[in-house]
Design a protein around this motif. Structure first.
Motif, PDB file in Angstrom:
ATOM      1  N   HIS A  41       6.599 -18.852 141.351  1.00  0.00           N
ATOM      2  CA  HIS A  41       6.158 -17.552 140.947  1.00  0.00           C
ATOM      3  C   HIS A  41       5.232 -17.357 139.882  1.00  0.00           C
ATOM      4  O   HIS A  41       5.120 -18.485 139.433  1.00  0.00           O
ATOM      5  CB  HIS A  41       7.645 -16.984 140.215  1.00  0.00           C
ATOM      6  CG  HIS A  41       8.068 -17.743 139.083  1.00  0.00           C
ATOM      7  ND1 HIS A  41       7.723 -17.469 137.619  1.00  0.00           N
ATOM      8  CD2 HIS A  41       8.777 -18.892 138.876  1.00  0.00           C
ATOM      9  CE1 HIS A  41       8.185 -18.118 136.765  1.00  0.00           C
ATOM     10  NE2 HIS A  41       8.959 -19.075 137.509  1.00  0.00           N
ATOM     11  N   LEU A  42       4.598 -16.146 139.671  1.00  0.00           N
ATOM     12  CA  LEU A  42       3.595 -16.186 138.885  1.00  0.00           C
ATOM     13  C   LEU A  42       4.242 -15.960 137.462  1.00  0.00           C
ATOM     14  O   LEU A  42       4.935 -14.975 137.177  1.00  0.00           O
ATOM     15  CB  LEU A  42       2.846 -14.952 139.128  1.00  0.00           C
ATOM     16  CG  LEU A  42       1.682 -14.482 138.135  1.00  0.00           C
ATOM     17  CD1 LEU A  42       0.564 -15.637 138.050  1.00  0.00           C
ATOM     18  CD2 LEU A  42       1.042 -13.067 138.567  1.00  0.00           C
ATOM     19  N   PRO A  43       4.020 -17.032 136.537  1.00  0.00           N
ATOM     20  CA  PRO A  43       4.795 -16.819 135.050  1.00  0.00           C
ATOM     21  C   PRO A  43       4.177 -15.769 134.143  1.00  0.00           C
ATOM     22  O   PRO A  43       2.915 -15.422 134.412  1.00  0.00           O
ATOM     23  CB  PRO A  43       4.749 -18.165 134.755  1.00  0.00           C
ATOM     24  CG  PRO A  43       3.540 -18.724 135.288  1.00  0.00           C
ATOM     25  CD  PRO A  43       3.274 -18.120 136.465  1.00  0.00           C
ATOM     26  N   GLU A  44       4.899 -15.199 133.448  1.00  0.00           N
ATOM     27  CA  GLU A  44       4.936 -14.558 132.158  1.00  0.00           C
ATOM     28  C   GLU A  44       4.917 -15.425 130.998  1.00  0.00           C
ATOM     29  O   GLU A  44       5.578 -15.831 130.706  1.00  0.00           O
ATOM     30  CB  GLU A  44       5.488 -13.417 132.273  1.00  0.00           C
ATOM     31  CG  GLU A  44       5.842 -12.314 133.488  1.00  0.00           C
ATOM     32  CD  GLU A  44       7.132 -11.688 133.695  1.00  0.00           C
ATOM     33  OE1 GLU A  44       8.058 -12.248 132.694  1.00  0.00           O
ATOM     34  OE2 GLU A  44       7.292 -11.234 134.778  1.00  0.00           O
ATOM     35  N   LEU A  45       3.903 -15.301 130.203  1.00  0.00           N
ATOM     36  CA  LEU A  45       3.748 -16.090 129.071  1.00  0.00           C
ATOM     37  C   LEU A  45       3.850 -15.155 127.577  1.00  0.00           C
ATOM     38  O   LEU A  45       2.674 -14.773 126.953  1.00  0.00           O
ATOM     39  CB  LEU A  45       2.429 -16.803 128.995  1.00  0.00           C
ATOM     40  CG  LEU A  45       2.426 -17.962 130.015  1.00  0.00           C
ATOM     41  CD1 LEU A  45       1.056 -18.360 129.924  1.00  0.00           C
ATOM     42  CD2 LEU A  45       3.402 -18.794 130.316  1.00  0.00           C
ATOM     43  N   PRO A  46       4.980 -14.548 127.338  1.00  0.00           N
ATOM     44  CA  PRO A  46       4.886 -13.658 125.966  1.00  0.00           C
ATOM     45  C   PRO A  46       4.541 -14.141 124.976  1.00  0.00           C
ATOM     46  O   PRO A  46       4.320 -13.375 123.952  1.00  0.00           O
ATOM     47  CB  PRO A  46       6.568 -13.210 126.272  1.00  0.00           C
ATOM     48  CG  PRO A  46       7.050 -13.606 127.430  1.00  0.00           C
ATOM     49  CD  PRO A  46       6.228 -14.682 128.087  1.00  0.00           C
ATOM     50  N   ALA A  47       4.702 -15.531 124.739  1.00  0.00           N
ATOM     51  CA  ALA A  47       4.114 -15.941 123.471  1.00  0.00           C
ATOM     52  C   ALA A  47       2.812 -15.785 122.934  1.00  0.00           C
ATOM     53  O   ALA A  47       2.579 -15.838 121.810  1.00  0.00           O
ATOM     54  CB  ALA A  47       4.316 -17.577 123.555  1.00  0.00           C
ATOM     55  N   ARG A  48       1.963 -15.242 123.981  1.00  0.00           N
ATOM     56  CA  ARG A  48       0.585 -14.929 123.618  1.00  0.00           C
ATOM     57  C   ARG A  48       0.625 -13.417 122.662  1.00  0.00           C
ATOM     58  O   ARG A  48      -0.595 -13.105 122.281  1.00  0.00           O
ATOM     59  CB  ARG A  48      -0.261 -14.806 124.982  1.00  0.00           C
ATOM     60  CG  ARG A  48      -0.396 -15.911 125.695  1.00  0.00           C
ATOM     61  CD  ARG A  48      -1.335 -15.869 126.842  1.00  0.00           C
ATOM     62  NE  ARG A  48      -0.503 -14.999 128.006  1.00  0.00           N
ATOM     63  CZ  ARG A  48      -0.751 -15.071 129.131  1.00  0.00           C
ATOM     64  NH1 ARG A  48      -2.006 -15.435 129.403  1.00  0.00           N
ATOM     65  NH2 ARG A  48      -0.164 -14.160 129.884  1.00  0.00           N
ATOM     66  N   GLY A  49       1.712 -12.838 122.991  1.00  0.00           N
ATOM     67  CA  GLY A  49       1.835 -11.575 121.915  1.00  0.00           C
ATOM     68  C   GLY A  49       1.722 -10.394 122.828  1.00  0.00           C
ATOM     69  O   GLY A  49       1.903 -10.262 123.888  1.00  0.00           O
ATOM     70  N   VAL A  50       1.387  -9.195 122.278  1.00  0.00           N
ATOM     71  CA  VAL A  50       1.469  -7.925 122.979  1.00  0.00           C
ATOM     72  C   VAL A  50       0.859  -7.891 124.210  1.00  0.00           C
ATOM     73  O   VAL A  50      -0.468  -8.236 124.261  1.00  0.00           O
ATOM     74  CB  VAL A  50       1.205  -6.787 121.767  1.00  0.00           C
ATOM     75  CG1 VAL A  50       0.911  -5.350 122.508  1.00  0.00           C
ATOM     76  CG2 VAL A  50       1.900  -6.622 120.456  1.00  0.00           C
ATOM     77  N   GLY A  51       1.650  -7.287 125.307  1.00  0.00           N
ATOM     78  CA  GLY A  51       0.843  -7.310 126.502  1.00  0.00           C
ATOM     79  C   GLY A  51       1.007  -8.261 127.665  1.00  0.00           C
ATOM     80  O   GLY A  51       0.571  -8.304 128.733  1.00  0.00           O
ATOM     81  N   ALA A  52       1.500  -9.617 127.054  1.00  0.00           N
ATOM     82  CA  ALA A  52       1.788 -10.500 128.099  1.00  0.00           C
ATOM     83  C   ALA A  52       2.946 -10.798 128.335  1.00  0.00           C
ATOM     84  O   ALA A  52       3.350 -11.545 129.414  1.00  0.00           O
ATOM     85  CB  ALA A  52       1.532 -11.586 127.069  1.00  0.00           C
ATOM     86  N   ASP A  53       4.131  -9.898 128.112  1.00  0.00           N
ATOM     87  CA  ASP A  53       5.328  -9.986 128.620  1.00  0.00           C
ATOM     88  C   ASP A  53       5.621  -9.177 129.834  1.00  0.00           C
ATOM     89  O   ASP A  53       4.633  -8.385 130.158  1.00  0.00           O
ATOM     90  CB  ASP A  53       6.252  -9.915 127.391  1.00  0.00           C
ATOM     91  CG  ASP A  53       6.318  -8.364 126.977  1.00  0.00           C
ATOM     92  OD1 ASP A  53       5.074  -7.558 127.177  1.00  0.00           O
ATOM     93  OD2 ASP A  53       7.161  -7.712 126.364  1.00  0.00           O
ATOM     94  N   MET A  54       6.968  -9.134 130.360  1.00  0.00           N
ATOM     95  CA  MET A  54       6.872  -8.198 131.480  1.00  0.00           C
ATOM     96  C   MET A  54       6.789  -7.080 131.218  1.00  0.00           C
ATOM     97  O   MET A  54       6.130  -6.349 132.012  1.00  0.00           O
ATOM     98  CB  MET A  54       8.412  -8.524 131.851  1.00  0.00           C
ATOM     99  CG  MET A  54       8.948  -7.666 132.920  1.00  0.00           C
ATOM    100  SD  MET A  54      10.804  -7.612 133.136  1.00  0.00           S
ATOM    101  CE  MET A  54      11.119  -6.712 131.771  1.00  0.00           C
ATOM    102  N   LEU A  55       7.050  -6.214 129.902  1.00  0.00           N
ATOM    103  CA  LEU A  55       6.930  -4.832 129.858  1.00  0.00           C
ATOM    104  C   LEU A  55       5.445  -4.462 130.046  1.00  0.00           C
ATOM    105  O   LEU A  55       4.999  -3.542 130.380  1.00  0.00           O
ATOM    106  CB  LEU A  55       7.677  -4.419 128.430  1.00  0.00           C
ATOM    107  CG  LEU A  55       8.005  -2.826 128.548  1.00  0.00           C
ATOM    108  CD1 LEU A  55       8.923  -2.575 129.397  1.00  0.00           C
ATOM    109  CD2 LEU A  55       8.815  -2.799 127.414  1.00  0.00           C
ATOM    110  N   GLY A  56       4.756  -5.421 128.860  1.00  0.00           N
ATOM    111  CA  GLY A  56       3.097  -5.108 128.742  1.00  0.00           C
ATOM    112  C   GLY A  56       2.480  -5.354 129.929  1.00  0.00           C
ATOM    113  O   GLY A  56       1.724  -4.637 130.363  1.00  0.00           O
TER     114      GLY A  56
END
Length: 346
Positions: A41-56
């Motif tokens: 799967h194409l991963p999401e990396l929320p640790a980068r900050g705003v906009g990097a998570d699923m919602l952003g």
């Protein structure tokens, strides 16, 4: 029951839910492709900050519906700003990494996006109220979401032309939308439940459009009370659930789904770093998937269909896990899937 259903993933497949620890998209994509060769799967990396998570990431896909981050969370905005700019940049980095490492991939590749009802239940209108409180806003959101997601599917298809795409729509807020348990802006009340017919209609249009685009529609809901029947009727080919939340009361719904040819993506290991007891369980592949075996026995469906219809996963995204546990979780779900494949032949 018919056992002639075809599934667009290999037997004994395992995959991740979506998010991953760390900030390096190249490393994340390489790891996912290596650990989950059958259904990466194409991963999401929320640790980068705003906009990097699923919602952003998903808000960055919307067409003509900008949003920005306020102290209370994401809110509809008049014009695109810095927050959406970050979301676009992060997705661009992720897609470049995917292109670099998966351009020759020819199997089934999963991508994820937040669903329209989770967006509506989370994103605020300019008034501060959640979008789900305004039927007109929900309609506009659903249309924008559909257009943006189809463009995203097309873009990923161009970058990995040999892959068959499986599109996972994440709807963790869906049970709360249906039961009217989302709080109002003040926090003192609850927003009214959205009519189930309307919810199903929006999802049916979305899943149908995904299928028409040549991709496989899937949905993931790790919350308690996931509406399995509604999701099946809406056209999801694969329904993701936390196996620990499934009891006998779900058996009829799940059996009906499997008989209709719908696959089950079942979370069997924790998304966060485990307790000592959970770690011991994860070290034993048979124990890892014992809840899946028990469910299958209750459903009374032949074991030969088990590893075709079921994909093993962590219970939720792994963004909050340590890198060590994240890798161990993928190994555990992969080994568990193989146990399910081999056991009927013993």
């Amino acid at each position: 029951m018919s056992e002639e259903h075809s599934y667009p993933w290999p037997a004994a497949s395992a995959t991740g839910v979506g998010s991953w620890p760390g900030e390096d998209p190249d490393e994340a994509v390489r790891t996912i492709l290596g650990e989950l060769p059958d259904l990466p799967h194409l991963p999401e990396l929320p640790a980068r900050g705003v906009g990097a998570d699923m919602l952003g990431r998903t808000l960055g896909l919307l067409v003509d519906m900008p949003a920005e981050v306020q102290p209370s969370g994401w809110r509809v905005a008049d014009t695109p700003g810095r927050d959406l700019g970050r979301a676009h940049s992060f997705l661009s980095y992720d897609l470049d990494a995917l292109t670099e490492h998966a351009r020759d991939f020819t199997g089934t590749l999963k991508i994820q996006a937040a669903g329209p009802w989770t967006l509506a239940g989370t994103v605020e209108l300019r008034s501060g109220q959640r979008m789900v409180a305004d039927p007109g806003a929900c309609r506009d959101l659903a249309e924008s979401h559909l257009e943006g997601l189809l463009a995203h599917i097309a873009e990923v298809g161009r970058r990995v032309p040999g892959a068959r795409l499986l599109v996972q729509v994440d709807e963790p807020s869906l049970p709360a939308v249906l039961t009217g348990s989302l709080p109002t802006a003040s926090g003192f009340g609850r927003l009214p439940a959205v009519d189930r017919v309307r919810v199903e209609e929006v999802l049916r249009v979305l899943f149908s459009a995904i299928a028409d685009a040549g991709a496989v529609p899937a949905v993931h809901c790790c919350a308690e009370g996931a509406p399995v029947d509604l999701l099946r009727r809406s056209g999801a080919r694969l329904i993701g659930l936390d196996a620990a939340l499934l009891g006998r009361r779900h058996d009829e719904m799940l059996g009906t789904a499997v008989e209709a040819g719908t696959g089950l993506m079942l979370g069997v290991v924790p998304g966060a770093d485990p307790t000592p007891a959970q770690a011991r369980r994860m070290s034993d592949p048979a124990a890892t998937v014992s809840s899946v075996r028990e469910l299958w026995n209750r459903l009374g469906i032949g074991p030969e269909l088990l590893t075709r219809a079921v994909v093993t996963t962590p219970s939720c995204g792994l963004a909050g896990a340590s890198p060590g546990h994240a890798r161990q979780a993928l190994k555990a779900v992969r080994d568990g899937a193989r146990v399910l494949r081999d056991e009927p032949r013993r």
